[in-house]
Design an enzyme around this catalytic site. Sequence first.
Site, PDB file in Angstrom:
ATOM      1  N   ASP A 163      52.508  13.709 -76.865  1.00 19.37           N
ATOM      2  CA  ASP A 163      52.593  13.759 -75.426  1.00 19.37           C
ATOM      3  C   ASP A 163      51.394  12.925 -75.125  1.00 19.37           C
ATOM      4  O   ASP A 163      51.450  12.633 -73.661  1.00 19.37           O
ATOM      5  CB  ASP A 163      52.155  15.418 -75.340  1.00 19.37           C
ATOM      6  CG  ASP A 163      53.141  16.343 -75.419  1.00 19.37           C
ATOM      7  OD1 ASP A 163      54.187  16.133 -75.511  1.00 19.37           O
ATOM      8  OD2 ASP A 163      52.615  17.527 -75.568  1.00 19.37           O
ATOM      9  N   ASP A 183      61.911  19.116 -70.880  1.00 13.84           N
ATOM     10  CA  ASP A 183      61.983  17.869 -70.384  1.00 13.84           C
ATOM     11  C   ASP A 183      63.244  17.190 -71.210  1.00 13.84           C
ATOM     12  O   ASP A 183      63.548  17.480 -72.228  1.00 13.84           O
ATOM     13  CB  ASP A 183      60.643  17.073 -71.186  1.00 13.84           C
ATOM     14  CG  ASP A 183      59.454  17.311 -70.207  1.00 13.84           C
ATOM     15  OD1 ASP A 183      59.700  17.341 -69.001  1.00 13.84           O
ATOM     16  OD2 ASP A 183      58.323  17.423 -70.710  1.00 13.84           O
TER      17      ASP A 183
END
Length: 436
Positions: A321, A121
């Site tokens: 997250d 990411d």
Amino acid sequence: MGIFKIEGGISLKGEITPQGAKNEALQILCAVLLTPEKVTINNIPDIIDINKLITLLGNLGVKIQKTGSGSYTFQADEVNIQYLETEAFKKEGGSLRGSIMIVGPLLARFGKGYIPKPGGDKIGRRRLDTHFEGFINLGAKFRYNREDHFYGVEAPKGLKGADMLLDEASVTGTANIVMAAVLAKGKTTVYNAACEPYLQQLCKMLNSMGAKITGVGSNLLTIEGVESLGGCEHRILPDMIEIGSWIGLAAMTKSEITIKDVSWDNLGLIPNTFRKLGIILERRGDDIYIPAHVDGYEVKTDIDGSILTIADAPWPGFTPDLLSIVLVVATQAKGDVLIHQKMFESRLFFVDKLIDMGAKIMLCDPHRAVVMGHDFKSQLKATTMSSPDIRAGISLLIAALSAKGTSTIQNIEQIDRGYERIDERLRAIGANIVRA
């Protein structure tokens, strides 16, 4: 690139079972390189990032057999260490951040490990220093080819135990160091170690293979090196990030959902953090039951009446997250929330897409955003958007499922990297979502 078309504003109902934990699977799969004996792993999620790592292990010479849904056997008795120096490996390893964790096991067992600069990411700077400083402390020599962005560590005479204080409680860094230290000569202590359930699972698996690790679950690990490790069978925990995603989805869409087999004892602060947003969730055995929030949900302020702040922190703090999920859920809460993302400086940059949908969010700086909830008095509007990373992608999907009209999400491969067959599973509880 695939797209999702989502008709929003539909209440869902039913049961959903979380997949195996992605972040645990990445560690556990790399650990099969530590032994020539057969290792059986169950509850492996069928997602892009995990499948890439399984392919990489196969190309390294690991014998892989699928024995059932989510179950595989691995045997690393004929590892082709020369594959690490090929152009194919540079391309393959560079596409997956989790590939960094093959270095520790390979270094411990074969005396060398290489990796191209890992992908993953684009959520901000993600250091590798903790990994390599740990290997150097164990006696490895480090080299870096700046031109090719290629990292290497070598210890032809083996590793030696050492005492180390990590400069950050990195989950993958701790995992890599532990996997290297289990075959080192002598004792290793790792202080400021990560202690997430994923890391605890890795340590438990290694101990079942013959490793000697104590302090599991704390931030001080002690590892007595052993000569070799044997095979084992291991089951991966349910994915706590996916569980948090389903909680957020239920609240935003006013849906009655039961999340099955969540391993409550490994969820830490996740349930209570969502309760602070006013979300009702009940423990029923090892399931989470969320009733339809037909009257919405109201944010609980701090004791002194100040704005609720939700921030990430190393375990047992709240996982970074799930901050993207919390942020999107807060857009329809009654009350205001300050989201403080401490770890990554680019993870909140997807909020412009939510603002386009009508959310009231003020981005204070790269790390902080104030969300002023609508209390469902103003529904989000459907739009076309692109998924920048896994967690932002699922947050945008939740927003689209709650919005008025039909939304389109592009670049859905980002979501597929972390969520198994998500469109099928959503349709099973009543969502109108089509993959095209």
